[in-house]
Design an enzyme around this catalytic site. Structure first.
Site, PDB file in Angstrom:
ATOM      1  N   SER A 136       0.857  -1.181   0.000  1.00 17.23           N
ATOM      2  CA  SER A 136       0.000   0.000   0.000  1.00 17.23           C
ATOM      3  C   SER A 136       0.893   1.230   0.000  1.00 17.23           C
ATOM      4  CB  SER A 136      -0.890   0.010   1.250  1.00 17.23           C
ATOM      5  OG  SER A 136      -1.537   1.255   1.421  1.00 17.23           O
ATOM      6  N   TYR A 150      -2.280  -0.173  10.637  1.00 20.43           N
ATOM      7  CA  TYR A 150      -2.286  -0.731   9.285  1.00 20.43           C
ATOM      8  C   TYR A 150      -1.044  -0.270   8.523  1.00 20.43           C
ATOM      9  CZ  TYR A 150      -3.690  -1.398   4.402  1.00 20.43           C
ATOM     10  OH  TYR A 150      -3.731  -1.756   3.066  1.00 20.43           O
TER      11      TYR A 150
END
Length: 242
Positions: A136, A150
């Site tokens: 990501s 995260y």
């Protein structure tokens, strides 16, 4: 660009979102997909759309389970040429307000699960193979306090990919990190206080098929070329509207 027609591509985390889109894209490009995830019903539904696809259930947080799933796919396909590691979860919440068990779940799936799956697949790869780690853009930044844990796991995913590149690069196996920004998936669906974030993901995010197209591009590069990181985001996330 080279064709990936006939290549055997293992997609881990294939039951939904980015993983399912990648399975469809590699199948459309002529590859034979091997699909692994926890939800057998979704895998079977997806495989029915992809001629030649094979499936196995496996949980990346359970080393025995994911190793058995990889071995099953290898037997069914007669080997694997490329691997896409797309399994992952997201839980929103600040450090001060989040149950540590929630952190453990995200770390187990996104970091330990990534390592465990990589360990299971590496013996089956050789010169010309590619490992794609779906990370990501949060692996290079922390966009908000609620997404900090995260982001920490995705920073770790970048480190795992770089470690794998050092480990298997000398034997001709390429490792690429694919780093999307917001993607229109159901990654946070049903989580408390995540409705606004989910709306933003679907409003501003990439179509999962756009990420999948990037993966097919990476897999089709000449064996002498490795893309270290493929970062992509929707132009809508930059504030532009058609």
């Amino acid at each position: 660009m080279q064709s990936i027609d006939g290549r055997r591509v293992l997609v881990v985390g294939a039951s939904s979102g980015i993983g399912a889109a990648i399975a469809r894209a590699v199948g459309a490009a002529g590859a034979r997909p091997g699909l692994v995830a926890r939800r057998r019903d979704r895998l079977d539904e997806l495989a029915a759309q992809l001629p030649g696809a094979v499936v196995a259930t496996g949980d990346v947080t359970d080393p025995a389970s994911i190793t058995a799933a990889v071995e099953a796919i290898v037997r069914e396909l007669g080997g694997i040429d490329d691997v896409v590691l797309a399994a992952g979860v997201m839980a929103l919440g600040s450090v001060g307000d989040t149950d540590p068990e929630v952190w453990r779940g995200v770390l187990d799936a996104n970091v330990t699960g990534l390592l465990t799956t990589a360990r299971a697949v590496l013996p089956h790869l050789g010169p010309g193979s590619t490992v794609v780690v779906i990370s990501s853009m949060s692996g290079r930044r922390v966009a908000s306090a609620a997404g900090g844990v995260y982001a920490a796991t995705k920073h770790a995913a970048h480190a795992v990919a770089e470690t794998l590149r050092l480990e298997v690069g000398p034997r001709g196996v390429r490792v690429t990190t694919v780093s999307p920004g917001f993607v229109a998936t159901d990654l946070v669906a049903g989580q408390e206080n995540a409705h606004a974030f989910e709306e933003r993901m679907h409003d501003e995010g990439l179509d999962p098929a756009d990420v999948a197209a990037g993966v097919v591009h990476v897999l089709g590069l000449p064996p002498s070329v490795v893309v270290v990181e493929y970062a992509v985001q929707s132009i809508r996330q930059l504030g532009y509207r058609n």
